[in-house]
Design a protein around this motif. Structure first.
Motif, mmCIF file in Angstrom:
data_model
loop_
_atom_site.group_PDB
_atom_site.id
_atom_site.type_symbol
_atom_site.label_atom_id
_atom_site.label_comp_id
_atom_site.label_asym_id
_atom_site.label_seq_id
_atom_site.Cartn_x
_atom_site.Cartn_y
_atom_site.Cartn_z
ATOM 1 N N ILE A 155 42.393 43.740 51.507
ATOM 2 C CA ILE A 155 42.520 44.029 50.076
ATOM 3 C C ILE A 155 41.480 43.240 49.295
ATOM 4 O O ILE A 155 40.813 43.781 48.403
ATOM 5 C CB ILE A 155 43.951 43.713 49.583
ATOM 6 N N LEU A 156 41.309 41.975 49.626
ATOM 7 C CA LEU A 156 40.310 41.147 48.958
ATOM 8 C C LEU A 156 38.917 41.751 49.107
ATOM 9 O O LEU A 156 38.175 41.882 48.124
ATOM 10 C CB LEU A 156 40.337 39.723 49.533
ATOM 11 N N LYS A 157 38.575 42.155 50.312
ATOM 12 C CA LYS A 157 37.250 42.746 50.554
ATOM 13 C C LYS A 157 37.047 44.020 49.739
ATOM 14 O O LYS A 157 35.950 44.289 49.254
ATOM 15 C CB LYS A 157 37.067 43.052 52.044
ATOM 16 N N LYS A 158 38.092 44.785 49.576
ATOM 17 C CA LYS A 158 37.997 46.039 48.828
ATOM 18 C C LYS A 158 37.869 45.784 47.324
ATOM 19 O O LYS A 158 37.084 46.424 46.638
ATOM 20 C CB LYS A 158 39.227 46.908 49.086
ATOM 21 N N LEU A 159 38.631 44.824 46.805
ATOM 22 C CA LEU A 159 38.704 44.619 45.365
ATOM 23 C C LEU A 159 37.651 43.674 44.797
ATOM 24 O O LEU A 159 37.354 43.732 43.605
ATOM 25 C CB LEU A 159 40.091 44.086 44.988
ATOM 26 N N VAL A 160 37.075 42.819 45.627
ATOM 27 C CA VAL A 160 36.188 41.778 45.111
ATOM 28 C C VAL A 160 34.950 42.345 44.415
ATOM 29 O O VAL A 160 34.409 41.707 43.513
ATOM 30 C CB VAL A 160 35.801 40.776 46.232
ATOM 31 N N GLN A 161 34.544 43.542 44.765
ATOM 32 C CA GLN A 161 33.355 44.139 44.144
ATOM 33 C C GLN A 161 33.619 44.693 42.749
ATOM 34 O O GLN A 161 32.685 44.844 41.968
ATOM 35 C CB GLN A 161 32.803 45.265 45.033
ATOM 36 N N THR A 162 34.866 44.999 42.441
ATOM 37 C CA THR A 162 35.133 45.717 41.196
ATOM 38 C C THR A 162 36.161 45.069 40.277
ATOM 39 O O THR A 162 36.346 45.548 39.159
ATOM 40 C CB THR A 162 35.626 47.141 41.510
ATOM 41 N N HIS A 163 36.827 44.021 40.744
ATOM 42 C CA HIS A 163 37.904 43.427 39.953
ATOM 43 C C HIS A 163 37.669 41.929 39.752
ATOM 44 O O HIS A 163 37.150 41.259 40.648
ATOM 45 C CB HIS A 163 39.246 43.618 40.654
ATOM 46 N N PRO A 164 38.098 41.393 38.610
ATOM 47 C CA PRO A 164 37.996 39.952 38.392
ATOM 48 C C PRO A 164 38.936 39.189 39.332
ATOM 49 O O PRO A 164 39.978 39.707 39.749
ATOM 50 C CB PRO A 164 38.409 39.764 36.938
ATOM 51 N N MET A 165 38.550 37.949 39.644
ATOM 52 C CA MET A 165 39.346 37.115 40.549
ATOM 53 C C MET A 165 40.792 36.985 40.068
ATOM 54 O O MET A 165 41.716 37.030 40.872
ATOM 55 C CB MET A 165 38.732 35.715 40.689
ATOM 56 N N ALA A 166 40.989 36.843 38.767
ATOM 57 C CA ALA A 166 42.346 36.674 38.234
ATOM 58 C C ALA A 166 43.213 37.898 38.515
ATOM 59 O O ALA A 166 44.406 37.773 38.824
ATOM 60 C CB ALA A 166 42.295 36.389 36.734
ATOM 61 N N GLN A 167 42.625 39.074 38.431
ATOM 62 C CA GLN A 167 43.388 40.305 38.688
ATOM 63 C C GLN A 167 43.719 40.416 40.178
ATOM 64 O O GLN A 167 44.827 40.807 40.545
ATOM 65 C CB GLN A 167 42.592 41.511 38.229
ATOM 66 N N ILE A 168 42.769 40.072 41.035
ATOM 67 C CA ILE A 168 43.023 40.097 42.484
ATOM 68 C C ILE A 168 44.108 39.079 42.817
ATOM 69 O O ILE A 168 45.019 39.362 43.608
ATOM 70 C CB ILE A 168 41.734 39.804 43.278
ATOM 71 N N ALA A 169 44.031 37.910 42.200
ATOM 72 C CA ALA A 169 45.020 36.853 42.444
ATOM 73 C C ALA A 169 46.421 37.329 42.078
ATOM 74 O O ALA A 169 47.372 37.114 42.834
ATOM 75 C CB ALA A 169 44.649 35.606 41.647
#
Length: 55
Positions: free
Chosen positions: A16-30
């Motif tokens: 999930i991290l690998k997928k989201l890190v390109q398009t989402h802010p760290m706070a949203q992924i967290a």
């Protein structure tokens, strides 16, 4: 004494991290993974992942 709040990273979490890190802010992924933004940033660094911060 181990930290009772510590939770190991699963392969699903890292995917999930690998997928989201390109398009989402760290706070949203967290928030999505139930982890702190600093934990997300550290794991991204450990896996040589570079995002654009959702910009």
């Amino acid at each position: 004494m181990p930290n009772p709040n510590f939770r190991r990273w699963t392969s699903d979490d890292i995917s999930i991290l690998k997928k989201l890190v390109q398009t989402h802010p760290m706070a949203q992924i967290a928030a999505q993974l139930g982890r702190s933004p600093s934990a997300i940033a550290l794991k991204a660094y450990e896996n040589s992942l570079k995002g654009n911060g959702g910009a």
